[in-house]
Write an enzyme that holds these catalytic residues in place. Sequence first.
Site, PDB file in Angstrom:
ATOM      1  N   ASP A   1      58.048  46.986  89.418  1.00 39.09           N
ATOM      2  CA  ASP A   1      56.883  46.934  88.557  1.00 39.09           C
ATOM      3  C   ASP A   1      56.170  48.292  88.666  1.00 39.09           C
ATOM      4  OD1 ASP A   1      54.607  45.815  87.124  1.00 39.09           O
ATOM      5  OD2 ASP A   1      53.621  45.794  89.082  1.00 39.09           O
TER       6      ASP A   1
ATOM      7  N   ASP B   1      52.366  49.218  87.312  1.00 39.73           N
ATOM      8  CA  ASP B   1      50.944  49.075  87.651  1.00 39.73           C
ATOM      9  C   ASP B   1      50.720  48.225  88.902  1.00 39.73           C
ATOM     10  OD1 ASP B   1      50.030  50.647  85.644  1.00 39.73           O
ATOM     11  OD2 ASP B   1      49.614  49.004  84.253  1.00 39.73           O
TER      12      ASP B   1
ATOM     13  N   ASP C   1      53.758  43.094  92.533  1.00 40.73           N
ATOM     14  CA  ASP C   1      52.475  42.819  93.174  1.00 40.73           C
ATOM     15  C   ASP C   1      51.756  41.590  92.617  1.00 40.73           C
ATOM     16  OD1 ASP C   1      51.870  44.101  90.680  1.00 40.73           O
ATOM     17  OD2 ASP C   1      49.838  44.429  91.409  1.00 40.73           O
TER      18      ASP C   1
END
Length: 680
Positions: A421, A423, A627
Amino acid sequence: MRIESGKQIEHLGAVRIHPVRRLLELDSGTRIPSQLKESAEPQRIERDAIAAVQQKMAIVLPIKDEDLKVFEAVLSGVPHDCLMIVTSNSQRGEIDNFKKEQEILGQFCTATKRNAIIIHQKDPILGQVLADCGYHEVLAEDGLVRSGKAEGMLVGILMSLVLGKDYVGFIDTDNYIPGAVWEYAQHYAIGFCLSDSPYAMARILWRYKPKISGELYFKKWGRVSEITNRYVNHFLSTKGKFETEIIKTANAGEHAMSLQLAKKLSYAAGYGVETRELMAVFEQFSGLLPAADKAVMEKGVDIIQTETINPHIHEERGDDHLVQDMLVPSLSVVYHSPLCEDKTRELISRHLVEMGCIPQGGEMPKLRMFPPPETADTHKLASLMDNYLKDYAVPKGWPVMTSLPAAARKTPEVTRVMFTDLDGTLLHPVSYSYAAALDSVRKLQEAKIPIVFCSAKTMAEQQVYRQELGVKDPFIIENGAAIVVPKDYFRFPFAFTRIIDDYYVIELGTLYAEVRNRLKTLGETGGAKLTFFGDLTVEEVSKVTALNLLMAGFAKQREYSETAIIEGDRKHLQAALAAIKGTGLSYTFGGKFYEVYLGADKGKAVKILTELFKLNFGDVYTIAVGDSPNDEEMLTSVNLPMLVQMANGRWNKLKVKNLKRVAGIGPEGWSRAASELLNG
Ligand code: GDP
Ligand code: CO
């Protein structure tokens, strides 16, 4: 499709000869009505089953100075899933027919989004490669492959082997009926569907339409095939107790073989090639000669004959010597078979003498023979050819895969792949900086571990990071709406939706315009305030995202999803999300905003891409780093899922099995995850 029910199969040792079955229905529909339960016979063959075979089949198209319009029409009849291999012996030089063939094939493939191979029989590199592999018999004194259709077919078989196909079928390029071409390829697939053995041959009996202007030709051909069939059947009758007429396709030019079988047969040059294939099967697998191959003897060989519905109309050579030219070689391979008994030989000689094909008491001509392709060093062939395949690939520059195991290929070996991922993971959740991860990025690159971005970001946004970090691997954009693969990345053809610049794009999500359309039908949002990026200016997006103007502009370039800002309390939020759901769209929370989309699927995208990596490099071990909840699908689709800390130092609560939490916020955690991958 539906074919006539099977009649009595005849056996010759391990060879099962199926009597000709007629095709009854070109299209037998997609579903069986329940009240009309299908009996086992007549046999209906599902489209899916046919397609599954065709995906593994190469269609070899031999060509020598044919009418280019006819050639083009033939191409249009070859089913999309088959890989076309054109082997040409056409004129080169000032008038360059081969070049024209290349162009036509190129245009056809570009327009129809498929790829193909075209190779000239007299290509010096081909000659050199075959010499290096010890397959000298097809080469003339000049080191080039000999002229002839049989030689062109052999080149096609060898290329099919190199390209890792399971089946090879032959279709002449002088065929006037594209529908017949299509039908042949269906018959081939049907033949393989009907066989349980890896060793199978499908042979086609044309349906004649003698009233069409080529009457003379049909008569001649019909005559040649009738005589050849007669003597092949005579040969078979001497091997059994009963007379047989089972062979009706003794010189069927239209035929196909499993490559497992094709590579074991020895071939004859000239017009004897098709009859020879039958005789080779009898010689090698009837058990009458010392068994050539235990594995084949156990599984058996199927010879499946089917009769077509489309007429066969092709270029007529109108040559008086035709019968002799075709008949002598066809009968010669029967005559010279070590299994052929004197009785049959006598009859063949007498017949040919009577027809004036050979003089009384004259020798029966012997054909040039080619040893089984598997006697060449096929592994070496694949690895040598690997360097040149791109020159034979159409459209130019298309990646093509060879049959080589990954380890033998020259491409760096990839054994591990990282999905990540952006961001909040590779990029810091607050500063968007990847600085803390930069060292690890370099280490992964040195270790040839692809770094696959998989995020909500757009193609334009991800390009910026790819460029800055020197990442050249495929990437997944807009939450799994599309997989973007650099054109030169994988060395085999795969299905994609569109080409954008230097990328093949596989789309899973619906296009942005459709998402926007649905949002227009948005119902009651319970007082929540909804703002969509599409309605904001770049400045406004920059303000709400804290992205600079350039990146904010890229963030607005959404192709498959819309970003929504939802303001209000919990209740408002729930009402707004329910309203979005009500339009049939999906959403996901990216940490600050909601992504609204349709069809996109991060997990599916990761799985598809993993499959491509495996096809190209063999087995690969996958990890993913994320996250937040919108990474769940990605994380559950890999071998080792890892989670980094959020800005507040905590880990998100995710429903992912075997999830490994790593210490460190965003890129710091990412670095630790990378180290695990490098050292693990
Ligand atoms: P017929 O159809 O059996 O009468 O034989 P043709 O002379 O029409 O040839 C059959 C197919 O083989 C056609 O597609 C020809 O273009 C092709 N062909 C003929 N000679 C050669 C050759 O030397 N090399 C290759 N590669 N193809 C050939
Ligand atoms: Co022809």
